[in-house]
Design a protein around this motif. Structure first.
Motif, PDB file in Angstrom:
ATOM      1  N   SER A  75      21.756 -11.187 -49.733  1.00 52.96           N
ATOM      2  CA  SER A  75      22.379 -10.483 -50.852  1.00 52.96           C
ATOM      3  C   SER A  75      23.836 -10.233 -50.523  1.00 52.96           C
ATOM      4  O   SER A  75      24.237 -10.168 -49.365  1.00 52.96           O
ATOM      5  CB  SER A  75      21.668  -9.151 -51.132  1.00 52.96           C
ATOM      6  OG  SER A  75      21.790  -8.293 -50.009  1.00 52.96           O
ATOM      7  N   GLU A  76      24.630 -10.062 -51.584  1.00 55.28           N
ATOM      8  CA  GLU A  76      26.050  -9.807 -51.415  1.00 55.28           C
ATOM      9  C   GLU A  76      26.304  -8.306 -51.423  1.00 55.28           C
ATOM     10  O   GLU A  76      25.637  -7.549 -52.113  1.00 55.28           O
ATOM     11  CB  GLU A  76      26.849 -10.468 -52.531  1.00 55.28           C
ATOM     12  CG  GLU A  76      26.799 -11.983 -52.504  1.00 55.28           C
ATOM     13  CD  GLU A  76      27.665 -12.601 -53.587  1.00 55.28           C
ATOM     14  OE1 GLU A  76      28.298 -11.826 -54.330  1.00 55.28           O
ATOM     15  OE2 GLU A  76      27.693 -13.822 -53.678  1.00 55.28           O
ATOM     16  N   ILE A  77      27.296  -7.884 -50.659  1.00 52.82           N
ATOM     17  CA  ILE A  77      27.712  -6.492 -50.685  1.00 52.82           C
ATOM     18  C   ILE A  77      29.195  -6.451 -51.003  1.00 52.82           C
ATOM     19  O   ILE A  77      29.943  -7.366 -50.678  1.00 52.82           O
ATOM     20  CB  ILE A  77      27.420  -5.765 -49.346  1.00 52.82           C
ATOM     21  CG1 ILE A  77      28.157  -6.432 -48.186  1.00 52.82           C
ATOM     22  CG2 ILE A  77      25.937  -5.709 -49.080  1.00 52.82           C
ATOM     23  CD1 ILE A  77      27.998  -5.695 -46.874  1.00 52.82           C
ATOM     24  N   SER A  78      29.607  -5.384 -51.645  1.00 53.12           N
ATOM     25  CA  SER A  78      30.990  -5.263 -52.068  1.00 53.12           C
ATOM     26  C   SER A  78      31.858  -4.780 -50.911  1.00 53.12           C
ATOM     27  O   SER A  78      31.361  -4.364 -49.857  1.00 53.12           O
ATOM     28  CB  SER A  78      31.087  -4.277 -53.234  1.00 53.12           C
ATOM     29  OG  SER A  78      30.744  -2.969 -52.797  1.00 53.12           O
ATOM     30  N   GLN A  79      33.166  -4.827 -51.129  1.00 62.25           N
ATOM     31  CA  GLN A  79      34.090  -4.341 -50.113  1.00 62.25           C
ATOM     32  C   GLN A  79      33.902  -2.845 -49.874  1.00 62.25           C
ATOM     33  O   GLN A  79      34.088  -2.357 -48.756  1.00 62.25           O
ATOM     34  CB  GLN A  79      35.533  -4.622 -50.559  1.00 62.25           C
ATOM     35  CG  GLN A  79      35.873  -6.099 -50.672  1.00 62.25           C
ATOM     36  CD  GLN A  79      35.686  -6.827 -49.362  1.00 62.25           C
ATOM     37  OE1 GLN A  79      36.083  -6.359 -48.299  1.00 62.25           O
ATOM     38  NE2 GLN A  79      35.058  -7.991 -49.425  1.00 62.25           N
ATOM     39  N   ARG A  80      33.516  -2.108 -50.902  1.00 57.17           N
ATOM     40  CA  ARG A  80      33.252  -0.680 -50.738  1.00 57.17           C
ATOM     41  C   ARG A  80      32.081  -0.465 -49.789  1.00 57.17           C
ATOM     42  O   ARG A  80      32.122   0.422 -48.920  1.00 57.17           O
ATOM     43  CB  ARG A  80      32.958  -0.058 -52.108  1.00 57.17           C
ATOM     44  CG  ARG A  80      32.643   1.436 -52.036  1.00 57.17           C
ATOM     45  CD  ARG A  80      32.343   1.997 -53.414  1.00 57.17           C
ATOM     46  NE  ARG A  80      33.570   2.172 -54.175  1.00 57.17           N
ATOM     47  CZ  ARG A  80      33.946   1.393 -55.182  1.00 57.17           C
ATOM     48  NH1 ARG A  80      33.179   0.356 -55.530  1.00 57.17           N
ATOM     49  NH2 ARG A  80      35.052   1.619 -55.843  1.00 57.17           N
TER      50      ARG A  80
END
Length: 220
Positions: A75-80
């Motif tokens: 899964s992708e995670i955001s920069q935050r």
């Protein structure tokens, strides 16, 4: 009670505030809660072992460098969320490498929590979000893109960039930074979708008919 035990308890308190007091109430991703807690406790344990053995500091820093570049492909995670990831890692590192309880260490951990609490709040973001949007139309004019996004989301478009255009399927992939508030909704309410067409306003009808457009949030 030894200094190591106290720092372990301080770390557990700090990461609990980070995860359950700051992150989860705002983003509600339980899978990343497990990741942040696991990273923090894992780094804390490794730091304690390295601090009490003859292993060189260079090897220890190398291990943390390997940890920092690990990226789960599921899964992708955001920069935050990357910021929360490193905050959890830093808290474990500070606590694990501390041989005694000092005001500096406690202050650094408190500052880290305070910075994230303020940075990930409306005081900074002011309702601005960056998203990846796939429009159900091939938009070739960059000047027209903000209008197309506004017509589908109802949000004020701060910036928009065309990433790709598919003329075969008549779609456009764009990255947009939008500002939302109480008057601008990214999606129509359930009542608007279920209301008879004769009672829907023009703005609601425009938004409701464009629901098939895929909008995947990728907060940055």
């Amino acid at each position: 009670m030894s200094s190591s035990t106290i720092m372990i308890l301080v770390d557990l308190l700090a990461v609990s505030i980070l995860v359950f007091g700051i992150y989860y109430p705002r983003h509600h991703r339980s899978d990343l809660v497990v990741a942040f807690l696991g990273v923090n406790v894992g780094v804390l344990a490794v730091s304690q072992v390295l601090g009490s053995s003859t292993v060189g500091a260079g090897l220890g820093l190398g291990l943390f460098g390997v940890l920092s570049i690990i990226r789960l492909r599921s899964s992708e995670i955001s920069q935050r969320e990357v910021a929360y990831y490193f905050a959890a890692l830093a808290l474990g590192l500070i606590s694990g490498m501390s041989t005694e309880v000092t005001t500096l260490n406690i202050s650094l951990m408190a500052v880290l929590l305070a910075v994230l609490a303020v940075a990930d709040s409306r005081l900074v973001s002011n309702g601005v979000r960056t998203m990846e949007i796939r429009l159900d139309a091939a938009v070739t004019d960059p000047a027209q893109l903000p209008q197309e996004i506004n017509a589908r989301t109802g949000a004020e478009v701060v910036d928009a960039t065309i990433e790709s255009i598919d003329f075969v399927n008549d779609t456009t992939l764009a990255t947009a930074t939008v500002r939302t508030n109480g008057r601008n909704r990214l999606f129509p309410s359930r009542s608007a979708l279920s209301a008879p067409s004769s009672e829907m306003t023009t703005a609601s009808a425009t938004t409701a008919t464009s629901v098939p457009s895929t909008v995947r949030s990728a907060q940055r």
